[in-house]
Design a protein around this motif. Structure first.
Motif, PDB file in Angstrom:
ATOM      1  N   MET A 155       0.827  -1.200   0.000  1.00  0.00           N
ATOM      2  CA  MET A 155       0.000   0.000   0.000  1.00  0.00           C
ATOM      3  C   MET A 155       0.865   1.255   0.000  1.00  0.00           C
ATOM      4  SD  MET A 155      -3.303  -0.182  -0.170  1.00  0.00           S
ATOM      5  CE  MET A 155      -4.620  -1.405  -0.083  1.00  0.00           C
ATOM      6  N   ASP A 156       1.983   1.198   0.710  1.00  0.00           N
ATOM      7  CA  ASP A 156       2.865   2.354   0.811  1.00  0.00           C
ATOM      8  C   ASP A 156       3.431   2.747  -0.551  1.00  0.00           C
ATOM      9  OD1 ASP A 156       4.252   4.330   2.376  1.00  0.00           O
ATOM     10  OD2 ASP A 156       6.069   3.157   2.094  1.00  0.00           O
ATOM     11  N   VAL A 157       3.975   1.791  -1.275  1.00  0.00           N
ATOM     12  CA  VAL A 157       4.604   2.097  -2.558  1.00  0.00           C
ATOM     13  C   VAL A 157       3.579   2.211  -3.684  1.00  0.00           C
ATOM     14  CG1 VAL A 157       6.204   1.245  -4.325  1.00  0.00           C
ATOM     15  CG2 VAL A 157       6.807   1.064  -1.901  1.00  0.00           C
ATOM     16  N   ASN A 158       2.605   1.298  -3.707  1.00  0.00           N
ATOM     17  CA  ASN A 158       1.692   1.230  -4.837  1.00  0.00           C
ATOM     18  C   ASN A 158       0.603   2.293  -4.806  1.00  0.00           C
ATOM     19  OD1 ASN A 158       3.216  -1.057  -5.164  1.00  0.00           O
ATOM     20  ND2 ASN A 158       1.514  -2.462  -5.409  1.00  0.00           N
ATOM     21  N   VAL A 159       0.291   2.803  -3.615  1.00  0.00           N
ATOM     22  CA  VAL A 159      -0.807   3.779  -3.507  1.00  0.00           C
ATOM     23  C   VAL A 159      -0.333   5.099  -2.904  1.00  0.00           C
ATOM     24  CG1 VAL A 159      -3.143   4.209  -2.659  1.00  0.00           C
ATOM     25  CG2 VAL A 159      -2.435   1.874  -3.214  1.00  0.00           C
ATOM     26  N   ARG A 160       0.210   5.045  -1.691  1.00  0.00           N
ATOM     27  CA  ARG A 160       0.628   6.291  -1.044  1.00  0.00           C
ATOM     28  C   ARG A 160       1.619   7.065  -1.891  1.00  0.00           C
ATOM     29  NH1 ARG A 160       5.472   8.032  -0.138  1.00  0.00           N
ATOM     30  NH2 ARG A 160       6.047   5.936   0.559  1.00  0.00           N
ATOM     31  N   ALA A 161       2.602   6.379  -2.468  1.00  0.00           N
ATOM     32  CA  ALA A 161       3.614   7.070  -3.276  1.00  0.00           C
ATOM     33  C   ALA A 161       3.001   7.697  -4.521  1.00  0.00           C
ATOM     34  CB  ALA A 161       4.737   6.110  -3.653  1.00  0.00           C
ATOM     35  N   VAL A 162       2.021   7.025  -5.125  1.00  0.00           N
ATOM     36  CA  VAL A 162       1.346   7.602  -6.294  1.00  0.00           C
ATOM     37  C   VAL A 162       0.712   8.943  -5.925  1.00  0.00           C
ATOM     38  CG1 VAL A 162      -0.620   7.327  -7.866  1.00  0.00           C
ATOM     39  CG2 VAL A 162       0.934   5.411  -7.464  1.00  0.00           C
ATOM     40  N   ILE A 163       0.055   8.986  -4.784  1.00  0.00           N
ATOM     41  CA  ILE A 163      -0.591  10.224  -4.351  1.00  0.00           C
ATOM     42  C   ILE A 163       0.445  11.315  -4.091  1.00  0.00           C
ATOM     43  CG2 ILE A 163      -1.926  11.285  -2.481  1.00  0.00           C
ATOM     44  CD1 ILE A 163      -3.393   8.583  -2.189  1.00  0.00           C
ATOM     45  N   GLU A 164       1.482  10.984  -3.338  1.00  0.00           N
ATOM     46  CA  GLU A 164       2.425  12.019  -2.919  1.00  0.00           C
ATOM     47  C   GLU A 164       3.304  12.503  -4.069  1.00  0.00           C
ATOM     48  OE1 GLU A 164       4.423  10.796   0.648  1.00  0.00           O
ATOM     49  OE2 GLU A 164       2.558  10.835   1.818  1.00  0.00           O
ATOM     50  N   VAL A 165       3.738  11.606  -4.946  1.00  0.00           N
ATOM     51  CA  VAL A 165       4.511  12.034  -6.120  1.00  0.00           C
ATOM     52  C   VAL A 165       3.641  12.909  -7.016  1.00  0.00           C
ATOM     53  CG1 VAL A 165       5.684  11.254  -8.211  1.00  0.00           C
ATOM     54  CG2 VAL A 165       6.074  10.055  -6.052  1.00  0.00           C
ATOM     55  N   SER A 166       2.383  12.517  -7.187  1.00  0.00           N
ATOM     56  CA  SER A 166       1.475  13.291  -8.028  1.00  0.00           C
ATOM     57  C   SER A 166       1.203  14.667  -7.437  1.00  0.00           C
ATOM     58  CB  SER A 166       0.161  12.538  -8.218  1.00  0.00           C
ATOM     59  OG  SER A 166       0.357  11.318  -8.898  1.00  0.00           O
ATOM     60  N   GLN A 167       1.114  14.749  -6.127  1.00  0.00           N
ATOM     61  CA  GLN A 167       0.909  16.056  -5.489  1.00  0.00           C
ATOM     62  C   GLN A 167       2.054  17.005  -5.812  1.00  0.00           C
ATOM     63  OE1 GLN A 167       0.505  14.683  -1.419  1.00  0.00           O
ATOM     64  NE2 GLN A 167      -1.698  15.157  -1.404  1.00  0.00           N
ATOM     65  N   ILE A 168       3.277  16.506  -5.708  1.00  0.00           N
ATOM     66  CA  ILE A 168       4.441  17.351  -5.990  1.00  0.00           C
ATOM     67  C   ILE A 168       4.432  17.806  -7.440  1.00  0.00           C
ATOM     68  CG2 ILE A 168       6.960  17.427  -6.095  1.00  0.00           C
ATOM     69  CD1 ILE A 168       6.945  15.324  -3.802  1.00  0.00           C
ATOM     70  N   ALA A 169       4.214  16.854  -8.354  1.00  0.00           N
ATOM     71  CA  ALA A 169       4.218  17.198  -9.777  1.00  0.00           C
ATOM     72  C   ALA A 169       3.079  18.144 -10.124  1.00  0.00           C
ATOM     73  CB  ALA A 169       4.122  15.923 -10.615  1.00  0.00           C
ATOM     74  N   ALA A 170       1.876  17.843  -9.621  1.00  0.00           N
ATOM     75  CA  ALA A 170       0.712  18.651  -9.965  1.00  0.00           C
ATOM     76  C   ALA A 170       0.831  20.077  -9.435  1.00  0.00           C
ATOM     77  CB  ALA A 170      -0.557  17.993  -9.436  1.00  0.00           C
ATOM     78  N   ARG A 171       1.451  20.233  -8.295  1.00  0.00           N
ATOM     79  CA  ARG A 171       1.624  21.593  -7.765  1.00  0.00           C
ATOM     80  C   ARG A 171       2.478  22.446  -8.705  1.00  0.00           C
ATOM     81  NH1 ARG A 171       2.339  18.918  -2.052  1.00  0.00           N
ATOM     82  NH2 ARG A 171       0.201  19.114  -1.230  1.00  0.00           N
ATOM     83  N   THR A 172       3.477  21.840  -9.335  1.00  0.00           N
ATOM     84  CA  THR A 172       4.289  22.613 -10.286  1.00  0.00           C
ATOM     85  C   THR A 172       3.464  22.965 -11.522  1.00  0.00           C
ATOM     86  OG1 THR A 172       5.249  20.782 -11.610  1.00  0.00           O
ATOM     87  CG2 THR A 172       6.315  21.299  -9.510  1.00  0.00           C
ATOM     88  N   MET A 173       2.564  22.064 -11.930  1.00  0.00           N
ATOM     89  CA  MET A 173       1.708  22.340 -13.085  1.00  0.00           C
ATOM     90  C   MET A 173       0.717  23.455 -12.771  1.00  0.00           C
ATOM     91  SD  MET A 173       0.834  18.386 -14.140  1.00  0.00           S
ATOM     92  CE  MET A 173       2.108  17.141 -14.294  1.00  0.00           C
ATOM     93  N   VAL A 174       0.110  23.387 -11.589  1.00  0.00           N
ATOM     94  CA  VAL A 174      -0.856  24.412 -11.189  1.00  0.00           C
ATOM     95  C   VAL A 174      -0.174  25.772 -11.075  1.00  0.00           C
ATOM     96  CG1 VAL A 174      -2.367  25.188  -9.313  1.00  0.00           C
ATOM     97  CG2 VAL A 174      -2.377  22.777 -10.010  1.00  0.00           C
ATOM     98  N   ALA A 175       1.007  25.805 -10.495  1.00  0.00           N
ATOM     99  CA  ALA A 175       1.713  27.068 -10.285  1.00  0.00           C
ATOM    100  C   ALA A 175       2.040  27.756 -11.609  1.00  0.00           C
ATOM    101  CB  ALA A 175       2.985  26.825  -9.478  1.00  0.00           C
ATOM    102  N   ARG A 176       2.341  26.967 -12.619  1.00  0.00           N
ATOM    103  CA  ARG A 176       2.723  27.545 -13.917  1.00  0.00           C
ATOM    104  C   ARG A 176       1.530  27.776 -14.840  1.00  0.00           C
ATOM    105  NH1 ARG A 176       5.753  24.024 -16.775  1.00  0.00           N
ATOM    106  NH2 ARG A 176       5.156  22.301 -15.408  1.00  0.00           N
ATOM    107  N   LYS A 177       0.363  27.263 -14.442  1.00  0.00           N
ATOM    108  CA  LYS A 177      -0.878  27.453 -15.205  1.00  0.00           C
ATOM    109  C   LYS A 177      -0.733  27.018 -16.664  1.00  0.00           C
ATOM    110  CE  LYS A 177      -2.352  31.311 -12.287  1.00  0.00           C
ATOM    111  NZ  LYS A 177      -2.781  32.730 -12.219  1.00  0.00           N
ATOM    112  N   CYS A 178      -0.052  25.875 -16.854  1.00  0.00           N
ATOM    113  CA  CYS A 178       0.174  25.398 -18.220  1.00  0.00           C
ATOM    114  C   CYS A 178      -0.363  23.987 -18.431  1.00  0.00           C
ATOM    115  CB  CYS A 178       1.660  25.450 -18.560  1.00  0.00           C
ATOM    116  SG  CYS A 178       2.683  24.445 -17.477  1.00  0.00           S
TER     117      CYS A 178
END
Length: 246
Positions: free
Chosen positions: A104-127
């Protein structure tokens, strides 16, 4: 595939082997600046020799703090492929707490947390941006000795839909692919025995397991502008296994 990712920055987790490795190589071939993450330095070294332009990050996604620091240091991310996963198979009556927790840690939790980091950069740049999560046929059907793995991939499907709904207004598309057994070292962990593999293969209308390229081509399509109106999909790549209802 005739798609271009020039000027895009892509992160692929679990990029040392199999689908992740081939995805990283194809993204680089299509013009993206690629960051390949794996917990195995030897795999990253050989990938770097094959494609010198790829940036490599050696980190175990089970280590939350180290992963956070490494991924945040990448900076802007346009494309994300959450491929990293672990598969430890046990009969239901032997499922352990340690197995449940680690998967659960690698297959699910990591997906959420890695995506949060990446998505925040996308939202910040509005692209905008695109994220593809690697799920599995195992999220859609019950498989013997796969209780926890099936559960983690069903969770990935649900997370994908939630991400698509919440990130869509920021023009960030999120989809998942759900392959059948894939001819990789990890994919064959539970299917090396012909007595087990042959009956499964016989249930696939196309009569074969998937090759990595069958999955990579769909991932690239979902990352590209050619799928600009595809969002929140969990897409079987299974030769018709689920559709057949066999």
């Amino acid at each position: 595939m005739d798609v271009k990712f020039d000027g895009k920055r892509a992160l692929v987790t679990g990029a040392g082997k199999g689908i992740g490795r081939d995805t990283a190589k194809m993204l680089a071939q299509c013009g993206a600046e690629v960051f390949a993450l794996s917990r195995t330095q030897e795999d990253l070294d050989s990938l770097k020799k094959e494609v010198p332009s790829i940036h490599t990050l050696c980190v175990d996604l089970g280590d939350r703090q180290a992963s956070k620091v490494a991924i945040e240091n990448i900076g802007a991310i346009d494309l994300l492929v959450n491929n990293a996963a672990i598969a430890a198979l046990q009969p239901f009556l032997e499922v352990s707490h340690d197995q449940f927790t680690s998967m659960m840690d690698v297959n699910v939790r990591a997906v959420i947390e890695v995506s949060q980091i990446a998505a925040r950069t996308m939202v910040a740049r509005k692209c905008g941006g695109a994220i593809v999560n690697l799920s599995s046929q195992a999220s859609l059907v019950a498989l013997a000795n796969h209780t926890v793995y099936c559960a983690t991939k069903a969770a990935v499907d649900s997370v994908t839909r939630s991400m698509a709904m919440e990130l869509g207004p920021h023009q960030i598309r999120v989809n998942a692919v759900n392959p059948t057994v894939v001819n990789t070292a990890m994919g064959l962990v539970g299917w090396a025995d012909p007595k087990k593999a042959d009956p499964m293969r016989a249930r696939i209308p196309l009569g074969r397991f998937a090759d990595p390229s069958d999955v990579v081509n769909v991932i690239l399509f979902l990352l590209s502008d050619r799928s600009a109106m595809v969002n929140g999909v969990t897409l079987p790549i299974d030769g018709g296994f689920v559709a057949s209802g066999i």
